[in-house]
Design a protein around this motif. Structure first.
Motif, PDB file in Angstrom:
ATOM      1  N   VAL A   3       1.023  -1.345  -0.188  1.00  0.00           N
ATOM      2  CA  VAL A   3      -0.186  -0.179  -0.036  1.00  0.00           C
ATOM      3  C   VAL A   3       0.634   1.378   0.257  1.00  0.00           C
ATOM      4  O   VAL A   3       0.568   1.595  -0.984  1.00  0.00           O
ATOM      5  CB  VAL A   3      -0.741  -0.103   0.983  1.00  0.00           C
ATOM      6  CG1 VAL A   3      -2.130   1.468   1.198  1.00  0.00           C
ATOM      7  CG2 VAL A   3      -1.807  -1.221   1.048  1.00  0.00           C
ATOM      8  N   LEU A   4       2.130   1.333   1.034  1.00  0.00           N
ATOM      9  CA  LEU A   4       3.111   2.501   0.685  1.00  0.00           C
ATOM     10  C   LEU A   4       3.872   2.611  -0.100  1.00  0.00           C
ATOM     11  O   LEU A   4       4.575   3.081  -0.083  1.00  0.00           O
ATOM     12  CB  LEU A   4       3.589   2.681   1.999  1.00  0.00           C
ATOM     13  CG  LEU A   4       2.721   2.931   3.399  1.00  0.00           C
ATOM     14  CD1 LEU A   4       3.484   2.616   4.532  1.00  0.00           C
ATOM     15  CD2 LEU A   4       1.687   4.274   2.907  1.00  0.00           C
ATOM     16  N   GLY A   5       4.114   0.416  -1.406  1.00  0.00           N
ATOM     17  CA  GLY A   5       5.363   0.830  -1.637  1.00  0.00           C
ATOM     18  C   GLY A   5       6.442   0.864  -1.549  1.00  0.00           C
ATOM     19  O   GLY A   5       7.114   1.629  -1.444  1.00  0.00           O
ATOM     20  N   LEU A  28      -4.042   4.644   3.051  1.00  0.00           N
ATOM     21  CA  LEU A  28      -2.584   4.896   3.021  1.00  0.00           C
ATOM     22  C   LEU A  28      -2.549   4.969   4.791  1.00  0.00           C
ATOM     23  O   LEU A  28      -1.193   5.117   5.743  1.00  0.00           O
ATOM     24  CB  LEU A  28      -2.404   5.735   2.977  1.00  0.00           C
ATOM     25  CG  LEU A  28      -1.894   5.960   0.864  1.00  0.00           C
ATOM     26  CD1 LEU A  28      -2.137   7.383   0.738  1.00  0.00           C
ATOM     27  CD2 LEU A  28      -0.681   5.260   1.233  1.00  0.00           C
ATOM     28  N   ASN A  29      -3.373   5.811   5.305  1.00  0.00           N
ATOM     29  CA  ASN A  29      -4.180   6.153   6.872  1.00  0.00           C
ATOM     30  C   ASN A  29      -3.587   4.938   7.831  1.00  0.00           C
ATOM     31  O   ASN A  29      -3.266   4.747   8.535  1.00  0.00           O
ATOM     32  CB  ASN A  29      -4.587   6.979   7.199  1.00  0.00           C
ATOM     33  CG  ASN A  29      -4.543   8.310   6.396  1.00  0.00           C
ATOM     34  OD1 ASN A  29      -3.710   9.255   6.806  1.00  0.00           O
ATOM     35  ND2 ASN A  29      -6.043   9.115   7.014  1.00  0.00           N
ATOM     36  N   LEU A  77       2.041   0.641  10.701  1.00  0.00           N
ATOM     37  CA  LEU A  77       3.800   0.373   9.886  1.00  0.00           C
ATOM     38  C   LEU A  77       4.669   1.163  10.587  1.00  0.00           C
ATOM     39  O   LEU A  77       5.923   1.068  11.134  1.00  0.00           O
ATOM     40  CB  LEU A  77       4.111   0.040   8.054  1.00  0.00           C
ATOM     41  CG  LEU A  77       3.428  -1.012   8.045  1.00  0.00           C
ATOM     42  CD1 LEU A  77       3.940  -1.033   6.219  1.00  0.00           C
ATOM     43  CD2 LEU A  77       3.888  -2.566   8.309  1.00  0.00           C
ATOM     44  N   GLY A  78       3.898   2.487  10.803  1.00  0.00           N
ATOM     45  CA  GLY A  78       4.525   3.679  12.147  1.00  0.00           C
ATOM     46  C   GLY A  78       4.862   3.694  13.117  1.00  0.00           C
ATOM     47  O   GLY A  78       5.011   4.179  13.482  1.00  0.00           O
ATOM     48  N   ASP A 133      -9.279   4.700  14.354  1.00  0.00           N
ATOM     49  CA  ASP A 133      -9.878   5.314  13.647  1.00  0.00           C
ATOM     50  C   ASP A 133     -10.435   5.711  12.585  1.00  0.00           C
ATOM     51  O   ASP A 133     -10.134   5.028  11.532  1.00  0.00           O
ATOM     52  CB  ASP A 133     -10.094   6.649  15.069  1.00  0.00           C
ATOM     53  CG  ASP A 133     -11.551   6.954  15.195  1.00  0.00           C
ATOM     54  OD1 ASP A 133     -12.858   6.148  14.983  1.00  0.00           O
ATOM     55  OD2 ASP A 133     -11.674   8.686  15.142  1.00  0.00           O
ATOM     56  N   GLY A 134     -11.195   5.812  12.318  1.00  0.00           N
ATOM     57  CA  GLY A 134     -11.926   6.621  10.539  1.00  0.00           C
ATOM     58  C   GLY A 134     -13.792   5.966  10.789  1.00  0.00           C
ATOM     59  O   GLY A 134     -13.876   6.269   9.442  1.00  0.00           O
ATOM     60  N   GLY A 135     -13.693   5.007  11.375  1.00  0.00           N
ATOM     61  CA  GLY A 135     -14.963   4.593  10.728  1.00  0.00           C
ATOM     62  C   GLY A 135     -15.499   3.744   9.537  1.00  0.00           C
ATOM     63  O   GLY A 135     -16.496   3.069   9.213  1.00  0.00           O
ATOM     64  N   ALA A 136     -14.089   3.310   9.028  1.00  0.00           N
ATOM     65  CA  ALA A 136     -13.918   2.588   7.868  1.00  0.00           C
ATOM     66  C   ALA A 136     -12.579   1.903   7.435  1.00  0.00           C
ATOM     67  O   ALA A 136     -12.548   1.946   6.815  1.00  0.00           O
ATOM     68  CB  ALA A 136     -14.137   3.917   6.748  1.00  0.00           C
TER      69      ALA A 136
END
Length: 308
Positions: free
Chosen positions: A9-11, A49-50, A56-57, A95-98
């Motif tokens: 995803v982050l390449g 990405l988030n 990974l962060g 978080d983010g709900g999705a």
């Protein structure tokens, strides 16, 4: 559940270090930010990405995710992904709900099933602060102005002015960095702010040259003080001191005052102050001065270029 490759995803490769992961995330999140991107799937890509960077962060989450990615937890014949028992204890979900089903399943049982906001520590910031050499001797307080990027109420990055009171400790040296905890960029999701690092730089002063904690100061002396010797008083960064000029001193002679350089700290002893003598010639701008120079020329028979 289908395994999700956050590295893809982050390449970045699985061997990427933390800086490379952060750099890749920031580059892509800027590219796909819904406010600026014209891509049809910008919102979906940003959420992916988030989610990827949320794992990974974080060093601990990444280690656990890498463990999950090993072959022993994959179902045979592409049957999906099976986490080990009790995996994820001690981690928080994003978080983010999705979030993806993969992410939800991995973190659903964390913290008793509660979901928390994604948190990321703020970036450290760096700036230069210019001080007088005397400030390193005595310490000082300064108010500095900084232009810093901040997110406004709409999430856009804007530059704002801020002022900060800074204490300059006694004994700082040029190039040293002062760390002001929590004064860097704000964190997200309630995480701590980064730190502000101020690099010390001495204001230019033709009287002094600084090497580490040692200070070199040029001191003018009259010809007769250098030739005959004299007791003189010199204004130094630490205050006025009495110095003896030895007889027959030449220009460039170095007088060492031990411990009179930049004050020491618990980690380093005080430096020394070196006084560099400079012969200052009085001008021949009166008849009397000219007569004295003429008499010296006749009587001393002095040749400054002898031996050259």
């Amino acid at each position: 559940m289908e395994y999700k490759d956050y590295y893809a995803v982050l390449g970045v490769p699985k061997t990427a270090d933390a800086d490379a992961i952060k750099k890749a995330y920031r580059k892509l999140v800027r590219k796909y930010h819904p406010d600026v991107s014209k891509e049809a799937d910008a919102d979906v890509r940003t959420k992916e990405l988030n989610e990827a960077y949320g794992v990974l962060g974080d060093a601990e989450k990444r280690a656990a995710y890498d463990e999950l990615g090993s072959a022993q937890y994959r179902q045979p014949e592409g049957g999906g992904f099976r986490p080990p028992p009790d995996w994820g204890s001690g981690f928080e979900s994003a978080d983010g709900g999705a979030d993806s089903d993969f992410f939800k399943d991995l973190f659903a049982h964390v913290g008793g099933g509660r979901r928390h906001g994604f948190a990321m520590r703020g970036d450290d910031t760096h700036a230069v602060i210019e001080i007088a050499l005397a400030d390193a001797y005595h310490g000082a307080s300064r108010t500095i102005g900084l232009r810093v990027p901040q997110a406004d109420e709409h999430g856009r990055v804007v530059t704002r002015e801020r002022t900060l009171d800074v204490t300059i400790p006694k004994g700082v040296t040029e190039g040293q960095q002062l760390r002001l905890a929590g004064q860097g960029q704000p964190g997200s999701g309630g995480a701590a702010a980064g730190d502000l690092y101020l690099e010390i730089r001495f204001a230019e002063d033709r009287r002094y040259r600084v090497e580490g904690r040692d200070v070199y100061q040029t001191v003018p002396v009259a010809p007769w003080e250098a030739a005959l010797g004299a007791g003189i008083e010199v204004a130094t960064p630490s205050g006025r001191v009495s110095v003896t000029v030895p007889p027959d001193s030449q220009g460039g002679r170095k007088l060492r005052l031990k411990g009179r350089g930049i004050p020491g700290t618990a980690a380093a002893p005080a430096g020394d102050l070196y006084l560099l003598l400079e012969i200052a010639l009085p001008p021949a701008n009166t008849p009397q001065a000219k007569a004295l120079y003429e008499q010296m020329a006749r009587d001393l028979k002095f040749d400054p270029r002898r031996g050259l």
